[in-house]
Design a protein around this motif. Structure first.
Motif, PDB file in Angstrom:
ATOM      1  N   GLU A 126      -4.195  11.362   4.176  1.00  0.00           N
ATOM      2  CA  GLU A 126      -3.110  10.719   3.442  1.00  0.00           C
ATOM      3  C   GLU A 126      -3.596  10.275   2.065  1.00  0.00           C
ATOM      4  O   GLU A 126      -4.770   9.975   1.878  1.00  0.00           O
ATOM      5  CB  GLU A 126      -2.597   9.486   4.190  1.00  0.00           C
ATOM      6  N   ILE A 127      -2.676  10.201   1.131  1.00  0.00           N
ATOM      7  CA  ILE A 127      -2.956   9.663  -0.191  1.00  0.00           C
ATOM      8  C   ILE A 127      -2.465   8.218  -0.201  1.00  0.00           C
ATOM      9  O   ILE A 127      -1.286   7.959   0.031  1.00  0.00           O
ATOM     10  CB  ILE A 127      -2.254  10.480  -1.305  1.00  0.00           C
ATOM     11  N   VAL A 128      -3.386   7.295  -0.426  1.00  0.00           N
ATOM     12  CA  VAL A 128      -3.073   5.868  -0.455  1.00  0.00           C
ATOM     13  C   VAL A 128      -3.385   5.368  -1.858  1.00  0.00           C
ATOM     14  O   VAL A 128      -4.540   5.338  -2.269  1.00  0.00           O
ATOM     15  CB  VAL A 128      -3.912   5.092   0.592  1.00  0.00           C
ATOM     16  N   ASP A 129      -2.337   5.004  -2.590  1.00  0.00           N
ATOM     17  CA  ASP A 129      -2.491   4.537  -3.975  1.00  0.00           C
ATOM     18  C   ASP A 129      -3.397   5.457  -4.794  1.00  0.00           C
ATOM     19  O   ASP A 129      -4.287   5.016  -5.505  1.00  0.00           O
ATOM     20  CB  ASP A 129      -3.010   3.105  -4.015  1.00  0.00           C
ATOM     21  N   GLY A 130      -3.199   6.745  -4.640  1.00  0.00           N
ATOM     22  CA  GLY A 130      -3.933   7.735  -5.423  1.00  0.00           C
ATOM     23  C   GLY A 130      -5.282   8.140  -4.867  1.00  0.00           C
ATOM     24  O   GLY A 130      -5.958   8.982  -5.444  1.00  0.00           O
ATOM     25  N   LEU A 131      -5.682   7.575  -3.737  1.00  0.00           N
ATOM     26  CA  LEU A 131      -6.968   7.910  -3.118  1.00  0.00           C
ATOM     27  C   LEU A 131      -6.732   8.609  -1.784  1.00  0.00           C
ATOM     28  O   LEU A 131      -5.912   8.167  -0.979  1.00  0.00           O
ATOM     29  CB  LEU A 131      -7.790   6.639  -2.872  1.00  0.00           C
ATOM     30  N   MET A 148       0.853  -1.166   0.000  1.00  0.00           N
ATOM     31  CA  MET A 148       0.000   0.000   0.000  1.00  0.00           C
ATOM     32  C   MET A 148       0.903   1.235   0.000  1.00  0.00           C
ATOM     33  O   MET A 148       1.655   1.447   0.931  1.00  0.00           O
ATOM     34  CB  MET A 148      -0.909  -0.053   1.235  1.00  0.00           C
ATOM     35  N   ALA A 149       0.845   2.019  -1.042  1.00  0.00           N
ATOM     36  CA  ALA A 149       1.657   3.225  -1.154  1.00  0.00           C
ATOM     37  C   ALA A 149       0.967   4.390  -0.472  1.00  0.00           C
ATOM     38  O   ALA A 149      -0.188   4.689  -0.743  1.00  0.00           O
ATOM     39  CB  ALA A 149       1.906   3.562  -2.617  1.00  0.00           C
ATOM     40  N   VAL A 150       1.657   5.033   0.463  1.00  0.00           N
ATOM     41  CA  VAL A 150       1.089   6.156   1.196  1.00  0.00           C
ATOM     42  C   VAL A 150       1.979   7.367   0.997  1.00  0.00           C
ATOM     43  O   VAL A 150       3.195   7.278   1.100  1.00  0.00           O
ATOM     44  CB  VAL A 150       0.988   5.837   2.710  1.00  0.00           C
ATOM     45  N   SER A 151       1.386   8.505   0.671  1.00  0.00           N
ATOM     46  CA  SER A 151       2.148   9.742   0.581  1.00  0.00           C
ATOM     47  C   SER A 151       1.585  10.742   1.570  1.00  0.00           C
ATOM     48  O   SER A 151       0.473  10.605   2.052  1.00  0.00           O
ATOM     49  CB  SER A 151       2.114  10.300  -0.848  1.00  0.00           C
ATOM     50  N   ARG A 152       2.334  11.763   1.882  1.00  0.00           N
ATOM     51  CA  ARG A 152       1.976  12.698   2.939  1.00  0.00           C
ATOM     52  C   ARG A 152       1.003  13.758   2.479  1.00  0.00           C
ATOM     53  O   ARG A 152       1.066  14.248   1.363  1.00  0.00           O
ATOM     54  CB  ARG A 152       3.231  13.408   3.454  1.00  0.00           C
ATOM     55  N   GLY A 153       0.120  14.083   3.405  1.00  0.00           N
ATOM     56  CA  GLY A 153      -0.664  15.286   3.437  1.00  0.00           C
ATOM     57  C   GLY A 153      -1.625  15.650   2.340  1.00  0.00           C
ATOM     58  O   GLY A 153      -1.469  15.302   1.204  1.00  0.00           O
ATOM     59  N   LEU A 201      -7.472   1.701   7.666  1.00  0.00           N
ATOM     60  CA  LEU A 201      -7.851   2.934   6.980  1.00  0.00           C
ATOM     61  C   LEU A 201      -9.220   3.354   7.500  1.00  0.00           C
ATOM     62  O   LEU A 201     -10.122   2.532   7.602  1.00  0.00           O
ATOM     63  CB  LEU A 201      -7.939   2.717   5.469  1.00  0.00           C
ATOM     64  N   VAL A 202      -9.379   4.632   7.841  1.00  0.00           N
ATOM     65  CA  VAL A 202     -10.659   5.171   8.294  1.00  0.00           C
ATOM     66  C   VAL A 202     -11.044   6.272   7.323  1.00  0.00           C
ATOM     67  O   VAL A 202     -10.290   7.215   7.112  1.00  0.00           O
ATOM     68  CB  VAL A 202     -10.569   5.735   9.731  1.00  0.00           C
ATOM     69  N   ASP A 203     -12.227   6.149   6.717  1.00  0.00           N
ATOM     70  CA  ASP A 203     -12.646   7.124   5.724  1.00  0.00           C
ATOM     71  C   ASP A 203     -14.148   7.327   5.803  1.00  0.00           C
ATOM     72  O   ASP A 203     -14.860   6.574   6.459  1.00  0.00           O
ATOM     73  CB  ASP A 203     -12.237   6.663   4.319  1.00  0.00           C
ATOM     74  N   ASP A 204     -14.611   8.360   5.143  1.00  0.00           N
ATOM     75  CA  ASP A 204     -16.038   8.617   5.035  1.00  0.00           C
ATOM     76  C   ASP A 204     -16.326   9.016   3.595  1.00  0.00           C
ATOM     77  O   ASP A 204     -15.419   9.221   2.809  1.00  0.00           O
ATOM     78  CB  ASP A 204     -16.489   9.707   5.999  1.00  0.00           C
ATOM     79  N   THR A 205     -17.589   9.097   3.264  1.00  0.00           N
ATOM     80  CA  THR A 205     -17.978   9.500   1.919  1.00  0.00           C
ATOM     81  C   THR A 205     -18.735  10.812   2.016  1.00  0.00           C
ATOM     82  O   THR A 205     -19.674  10.930   2.791  1.00  0.00           O
ATOM     83  CB  THR A 205     -18.891   8.440   1.274  1.00  0.00           C
ATOM     84  N   ASN A 206     -18.288  11.791   1.243  1.00  0.00           N
ATOM     85  CA  ASN A 206     -18.972  13.078   1.287  1.00  0.00           C
ATOM     86  C   ASN A 206     -19.589  13.435  -0.067  1.00  0.00           C
ATOM     87  O   ASN A 206     -20.019  14.548  -0.273  1.00  0.00           O
ATOM     88  CB  ASN A 206     -18.024  14.180   1.736  1.00  0.00           C
ATOM     89  N   GLY A 207     -19.630  12.479  -0.950  1.00  0.00           N
ATOM     90  CA  GLY A 207     -20.195  12.714  -2.273  1.00  0.00           C
ATOM     91  C   GLY A 207     -21.284  11.701  -2.568  1.00  0.00           C
ATOM     92  O   GLY A 207     -21.890  11.132  -1.658  1.00  0.00           O
ATOM     93  N   ARG A 264     -14.501  -0.050  -2.963  1.00  0.00           N
ATOM     94  CA  ARG A 264     -14.022  -1.260  -3.647  1.00  0.00           C
ATOM     95  C   ARG A 264     -12.524  -1.180  -3.916  1.00  0.00           C
ATOM     96  O   ARG A 264     -11.800  -2.159  -3.734  1.00  0.00           O
ATOM     97  CB  ARG A 264     -14.803  -1.470  -4.940  1.00  0.00           C
ATOM     98  N   ARG A 265     -12.051  -0.032  -4.348  1.00  0.00           N
ATOM     99  CA  ARG A 265     -10.617   0.149  -4.628  1.00  0.00           C
ATOM    100  C   ARG A 265      -9.784  -0.005  -3.353  1.00  0.00           C
ATOM    101  O   ARG A 265      -8.748  -0.655  -3.363  1.00  0.00           O
ATOM    102  CB  ARG A 265     -10.406   1.514  -5.273  1.00  0.00           C
ATOM    103  N   LEU A 266     -10.230   0.588  -2.259  1.00  0.00           N
ATOM    104  CA  LEU A 266      -9.481   0.479  -1.000  1.00  0.00           C
ATOM    105  C   LEU A 266      -9.462  -0.961  -0.498  1.00  0.00           C
ATOM    106  O   LEU A 266      -8.456  -1.418   0.036  1.00  0.00           O
ATOM    107  CB  LEU A 266     -10.061   1.418   0.062  1.00  0.00           C
ATOM    108  N   VAL A 267     -10.555  -1.703  -0.694  1.00  0.00           N
ATOM    109  CA  VAL A 267     -10.580  -3.108  -0.296  1.00  0.00           C
ATOM    110  C   VAL A 267      -9.579  -3.897  -1.133  1.00  0.00           C
ATOM    111  O   VAL A 267      -8.847  -4.732  -0.627  1.00  0.00           O
ATOM    112  CB  VAL A 267     -12.013  -3.694  -0.420  1.00  0.00           C
TER     113      VAL A 267
END
Length: 70
Positions: free
Chosen positions: A32-37, A1-6, A47-53, A63-66
């Protein structure tokens, strides 16, 4: 899992800020950016995320994060 900062939180709404404050633990990395997301919180192997759209967009992201984490 590729993670980039900020990611900028400049235009973040109060709901997302409150959710991060509620769920964040010491050592978590936020926005964080994880594989472009963009993911709200990254901790060790979680990973903890929410959907705002639209749900269809959030569903694709989920699905991509899974796939990434498998």
């Amino acid at each position: 899992m590729a993670v980039s900062r900020g990611w900028s939180t400049y235009r973040e709404g109060s709901l997302h800020a409150a959710l991060k404050a509620l769920y964040a633990r010491p050592g978590d990395r936020v926005e964080e950016i994880v594989d472009g997301l963009r993911v709200r919180l990254v901790r060790d192997d979680e990973l903890v995320d929410d959907t705002n759209g639209e749900l269809r967009v959030g569903g694709r992201k989920l699905r991509r994060l899974v796939e990434i984490s498998a």
